[in-house]
Design an enzyme around this catalytic site. Structure first.
Site, mmCIF file in Angstrom:
data_model
loop_
_atom_site.group_PDB
_atom_site.id
_atom_site.type_symbol
_atom_site.label_atom_id
_atom_site.label_comp_id
_atom_site.label_asym_id
_atom_site.label_seq_id
_atom_site.Cartn_x
_atom_site.Cartn_y
_atom_site.Cartn_z
ATOM 1 N N GLN A 1 0.839 -1.187 0.000
ATOM 2 C CA GLN A 1 0.000 0.000 0.000
ATOM 3 C C GLN A 1 0.877 1.241 0.000
ATOM 4 O OE1 GLN A 1 -3.050 0.196 2.999
ATOM 5 N NE2 GLN A 1 -3.909 2.030 2.100
ATOM 6 N N PHE A 2 1.141 1.750 -1.198
ATOM 7 C CA PHE A 2 2.024 2.910 -1.316
ATOM 8 C C PHE A 2 1.429 4.145 -0.656
ATOM 9 C CE2 PHE A 2 -0.738 3.834 -4.848
ATOM 10 C CZ PHE A 2 -0.684 5.208 -4.998
ATOM 11 N N THR A 3 0.114 4.175 -0.456
ATOM 12 C CA THR A 3 -0.499 5.363 0.133
ATOM 13 C C THR A 3 -0.092 5.568 1.594
ATOM 14 O OG1 THR A 3 -2.537 4.164 0.664
ATOM 15 C CG2 THR A 3 -2.466 5.332 -1.449
#
Length: 152
Positions: free
Chosen positions: A78-80
């Site tokens: 999850q790059f966020t």
């Protein structure tokens, strides 16, 4: 690296309506890889995650690790998690690692969980739109940021 570790009764991840990973009792982990992260951070985080004592013992105290309860782990990239929200209302993701490096370290982290004794590690699909279902047990949720051990 940043990780959100949730103690779960079960968790699953789907892509296009098809389950690609599922676990029973254990952890659901959202993992973000930050620009500049290396295998060292993945190794530290995997060791700390496997040893994290957030399962209750016979006296109802958090004294047991996922290893102690023979638990399973689902890891979803999850790059966020790497979002910078200091300015304005739209997050910036410039601190996220480039996709190829992020995927490599995501896979390495999962391999390191296994190397640290976790018996089952399931994964999502890197870069895909995923739907995650879980039953948080507690709820118990722990935030990790490897910067605390790297003196960044």
């Amino acid at each position: 690296m940043k990780a959100v570790v949730q103690r779960v009764k079960y968790a699953k991840v789907e892509v296009d309506g098809k389950a690609v990973g599922s676990v029973g009792e254990g952890y659901m982990i959202l993992l973000g890889v930050v620009e500049g992260d290396t295998e060292k951070e993945a190794e530290i985080l995997a060791r700390k995650t496997a040893s994290l004592r957030i399962f209750t013992d016979a006296e109802n105290k958090m004294n047991l690790s996922v290893l102690d309860v023979d638990g399973e782990i689902l890891v979803v990239s999850q790059f966020t998690l790497c979002a910078d929200v200091k300015k304005g209302n739209r997050p910036s993701f410039i601190d996220s690692a480039k996709p190829d490096e992020a995927n490599r370290l995501y896979e390495y982290y999962c391999d390191q969980l296994l190397a640290n004794g976790v018996r089952k590690v399931e994964k999502g699909v890197f870069g895909a739109h995923m739907e995650v279902t879980l039953l948080n047990n507690g709820p118990v949720t722990i935030l990790y940021d490897t910067d605390i051990w790297s003196n960044k």
